[in-house]
Design a protein around this motif. Structure first.
Motif, PDB file in Angstrom:
ATOM      1  N   GLY A   1      32.014  16.941  50.513  1.00 39.95           N
ATOM      2  CA  GLY A   1      32.956  16.898  49.395  1.00 39.95           C
ATOM      3  C   GLY A   1      33.175  15.498  48.862  1.00 39.95           C
ATOM      4  O   GLY A   1      33.153  15.273  47.639  1.00 39.95           O
ATOM      5  N   THR A   2      33.372  14.545  49.756  1.00 37.04           N
ATOM      6  CA  THR A   2      33.588  13.170  49.298  1.00 37.04           C
ATOM      7  C   THR A   2      32.318  12.593  48.698  1.00 37.04           C
ATOM      8  O   THR A   2      32.376  11.772  47.775  1.00 37.04           O
ATOM      9  N   GLY A   3      31.171  13.030  49.214  1.00 39.42           N
ATOM     10  CA  GLY A   3      29.909  12.566  48.630  1.00 39.42           C
ATOM     11  C   GLY A   3      29.751  13.040  47.200  1.00 39.42           C
ATOM     12  O   GLY A   3      29.347  12.271  46.319  1.00 39.42           O
TER      13      GLY A   3
ATOM     14  N   ASP B   1      36.455   6.560  49.540  1.00 40.98           N
ATOM     15  CA  ASP B   1      36.221   7.164  50.856  1.00 40.98           C
ATOM     16  C   ASP B   1      34.947   8.004  50.824  1.00 40.98           C
ATOM     17  O   ASP B   1      34.951   9.196  51.125  1.00 40.98           O
ATOM     18  N   ASP B   2      33.842   7.379  50.441  1.00 43.56           N
ATOM     19  CA  ASP B   2      32.564   8.081  50.355  1.00 43.56           C
ATOM     20  C   ASP B   2      31.935   8.172  51.746  1.00 43.56           C
ATOM     21  O   ASP B   2      32.486   7.634  52.709  1.00 43.56           O
ATOM     22  N   PRO B   3      30.801   8.874  51.895  1.00 39.73           N
ATOM     23  CA  PRO B   3      30.178   8.969  53.220  1.00 39.73           C
ATOM     24  C   PRO B   3      29.910   7.621  53.876  1.00 39.73           C
ATOM     25  O   PRO B   3      30.006   7.495  55.106  1.00 39.73           O
TER      26      PRO B   3
ATOM     27  N   GLY C   1      46.746   4.560  47.305  1.00 44.89           N
ATOM     28  CA  GLY C   1      47.488   4.997  48.493  1.00 44.89           C
ATOM     29  C   GLY C   1      46.828   6.196  49.145  1.00 44.89           C
ATOM     30  O   GLY C   1      46.686   6.260  50.375  1.00 44.89           O
ATOM     31  N   PHE C   2      46.400   7.159  48.329  1.00 39.85           N
ATOM     32  CA  PHE C   2      45.700   8.337  48.832  1.00 39.85           C
ATOM     33  C   PHE C   2      44.434   7.926  49.574  1.00 39.85           C
ATOM     34  O   PHE C   2      44.141   8.412  50.677  1.00 39.85           O
ATOM     35  N   SER C   3      43.692   6.991  48.983  1.00 35.30           N
ATOM     36  CA  SER C   3      42.458   6.503  49.602  1.00 35.30           C
ATOM     37  C   SER C   3      42.732   5.906  50.980  1.00 35.30           C
ATOM     38  O   SER C   3      42.052   6.218  51.962  1.00 35.30           O
TER      39      SER C   3
ATOM     40  N   THR D   1      36.705  -1.039  51.489  1.00 36.44           N
ATOM     41  CA  THR D   1      37.837  -0.599  50.678  1.00 36.44           C
ATOM     42  C   THR D   1      37.913  -1.303  49.326  1.00 36.44           C
ATOM     43  O   THR D   1      38.492  -0.772  48.377  1.00 36.44           O
ATOM     44  N   ILE D   2      37.342  -2.506  49.199  1.00 37.76           N
ATOM     45  CA  ILE D   2      37.392  -3.248  47.937  1.00 37.76           C
ATOM     46  C   ILE D   2      35.958  -3.478  47.483  1.00 37.76           C
ATOM     47  O   ILE D   2      35.295  -4.421  47.909  1.00 37.76           O
TER      48      ILE D   2
END
Length: 417
Positions: A309-311, A35-37, A256-258, A207-208
Motif C-alpha cells: 500500500g505504501t509503495g 513512509d515508502d518501502p 505528523g501522520f508520517s 524522513t527529509i
C-alpha cells in the motif's frame, strides 16, 4: 495566455468553507509517501537493531520536516510555480541542471528499490514470482497516473494513506512496552558507535528527502489550476489568510501522520525482532517473515500489505516529482491535471522514470545497495536543494510580500544543518 479574473476580496473561496479534514491533500499525501518501502526498511532495521532507543529521532525530525515542507508548499502556492522555476530565478542554469539530475537519478534508483521490495513481499505473502508482481505494480501505478483524471487520482492517493495504519495495528499486536518506549522517546539514549550513528543519520535522511519538496510544491500549483477561483497568492493576496492557514494544517497533520507511523514501525520491530534477538534485518521482506513466528500470521500479513500500500502511494510521488522537475527545466507543458495528449513530454518523462526504476527492480540488483546509492545522492543534493528552498522562499523576486515568516526560516535552515 489570459489570466482568470481575480475574484472580489469579499467573496469566500471554497477552501474557507471546508472542514479541516477536507483541506488535507498535498501535505498529507507527501507525508504519507515518505513512509515508502525504502523508509520501512530503514525503520525496521533501526527497531530490530537498537530497539526503542531510536524513537526520539522522529520527535526531532518532525518540526524540521514541517519547516522545509511548509517552505516548499508556500513557494508553490504563492508563486504559482514549482521549485525548479524558483531555483532558476536565483541560480545559473548549470547549477539547477546538476541538482535536477541528482534528484532524478536518486528517484529512479529509489523507484527500483521500492518495486523490488513490493514484489518481494507480495511473493512472500501470496506466492509466485516477485518480478511479475513488481512489473504489475509498476505498470498499474503508471497507468493510473496517465489515464485517471487528476481529481480522482488525488482521492486514490488520499485513501492509500490509510494503508499506513497497518503498522499501527502491527505495533498493538506486538505487545509494546509503552512505558519504556515513552522513556526512550523523551529521554534520548545515545550509543557512541558507528552502527548507531549511521542508523540515526539514515533515519534523518529518510524522513527529509528532496523529492518530497518538489512534489508538495508542484501539487500546490496543481491545486491552483484545479480550483477555478484559486490563484497564485502573489496575484490574489486577499486569499492568503485562508490558503496559508489550510497549507499549515495540511502540512502539520501530514508530517505528523508520517512520523507517528514511522514511530509505530520502530516500536513493532523493537517489541518483536529486537526483543527476541533478531537484530540483523536486511530487507522489508525479511522483517515481515521474521514477524510471523513472533507476532503471528495477522501481523505478518498486515506488515506485508502495508508495504504494498505504501509503495503504491510512493511510486507516483517519486516518478511525478522527477517529471515535474525535469519538465520544468525543459520548458514543456506539465501536470497530472492535463491529459496525456496535452503534455506528452511530461508523461514521457514520468513513464521513462517508472520504467527505468522497474528495470532496476527486476534486474536482481541488491535493493539495500540501491538504497545506499540513492541515499548518498540524496545526501549530497539535499543540502543545496534545501538552501535553494529557503533562499527562494525568502526572495521578494519569487514570493513578493508573502515570503517565509522569520520563525519558519529558523526551522527551515535548521533542517538544512
Amino acid at each position: 495566455m489570459p489570466q482568470r479574473p481575480d475574484p472580489a476580496p469579499n467573496i469566500k473561496t471554497r477552501s474557507v468553507k471546508k472542514r479541516w479534514f477536507t483541506k488535507l491533500g498535498p501535505g498529507l499525501i507527501t507525508g504519507a509517501a515518505d513512509d515508502d518501502p525504502s523508509g520501512i526498511a530503514t525503520y525496521s532495521q533501526a527497531g530490530a537493531q537498537f530497539g526503542y532507543s531510536v524513537g526520539w529521532t522522529l520527535l526531532l525530525t518532525y518540526p524540521l520536516m514541517v519547516g522545509i515542507q511548509l517552505a516548499s508548499a508556500r513557494i508553490g502556492r504563492v508563486s504559482g510555480r514549482g521549485l525548479t522555476e524558483a531555483f532558476s530565478r536565483l541560480w545559473p542554469a548549470p547549477v539547477v541542471w546538476l541538482l535536477i539530475a541528482s534528484l532524478v537519478m536518486a528517484n529512479v534508483i529509489n523507484l527500483g528499490a521500492d518495486l523490488n521490495a513490493m514484489g518481494d513481499v507480495a511473493a512472500l505473502v501470496i506466492g509466485g514470482p516477485k518480478a511479475a508482481y513488481a512489473v504489475f505494480f509498476g505498470l498499474l501505478s503508471l497507468g493510473l497516473q496517465i489515464w485517471l483524471p487528476y481529481e480522482r487520482y488525488v482521492r486514490v492517493l488520499k485513501w492509500l494513506t490509510l494503508s499506513l495504519l497497518a503498522y499501527v495495528a502491527v505495533a498493538f499486536a506486538a505487545h509494546v512496552d509503552w512505558i519504556e518506549a515513552l522513556k526512550c522517546a523523551l529521554w534520548p539514549r545515545f550509543q557512541w558507535n558507528k552502527e548507531f550513528v549511521t542508523t540515526v543519520v539514515a533515519i534523518l535522511g529518510t524522513t527529509i528527502s528532496p523529492y518530497l519538496f518538489f512534489w508538495q510544491a508542484s501539487q500546490e500549483v496543481e491545486e491552483i489550476r484545479r480550483v477555478p477561483e484559486d490563484q497564485a497568492l502573489k496575484r490574489a493576496p486577499h486569499q492568503a489568510p485562508a490558503q496559508l492557514g489550510r497549507l499549515k494544517t495540511d502540512t502539520w497533520i501530514g508530517m505528523g501522520f508520517s512520523n507517528v507511523v514511522a514511530v509505530f514501525m520502530i516500536l513493532a520491530t523493537a517489541a518483536t525482532l529486537h526483543a527476541h534477538g533478531q537484530t540483523q534485518i536486511e530487507t522489508t521482506s525479511q522483517a515481515a517473515e521474521a514477524l510471523k513466528p513472533i507476532a503471528g500470521n495477522a501481523a505478518f500479513v498486515l506488515f506485508g500489505l502495508g508495504i504494498v500500500g505504501t509503495g503504491m502511494l510512493a511510486l507516483p510521488v517519486l516518478a511525478g516529482s522527477a517529471a515535474y522537475a525535469l519538465a520544468s527545466m525543459l520548458g514543456v507543458r506539465k501536470g497530472l491535471d492535463r491529459p496525456a495528449a496535452g503534455a506528452p513530454a511530461f508523461y514521457g518523462i514520468l513513464a521513462a522514470a517508472m520504467l527505468l526504476g522497474l528495470a532496476i527492480g527486476v534486474s536482481g540488483v541488491d535493493p539495500m545497495k540501491a538504497l545506499v546509492y540513492a541515499a548518498v545522492i540524496n545526501a549530497v543534493s539535499s543540502v543545496p536543494i534545501m538552501a535553494g528552498v529557503m533562499l527562494a522562499g525568502s526572495s521578494s523576486k519569487v514570493m513578493g510580500d508573502l515570503g517565509i515568516p522569520f520563525k519558519w526560516k529558523i526551522v527551515g535552515w535548521s533542517a538544512r544543518a
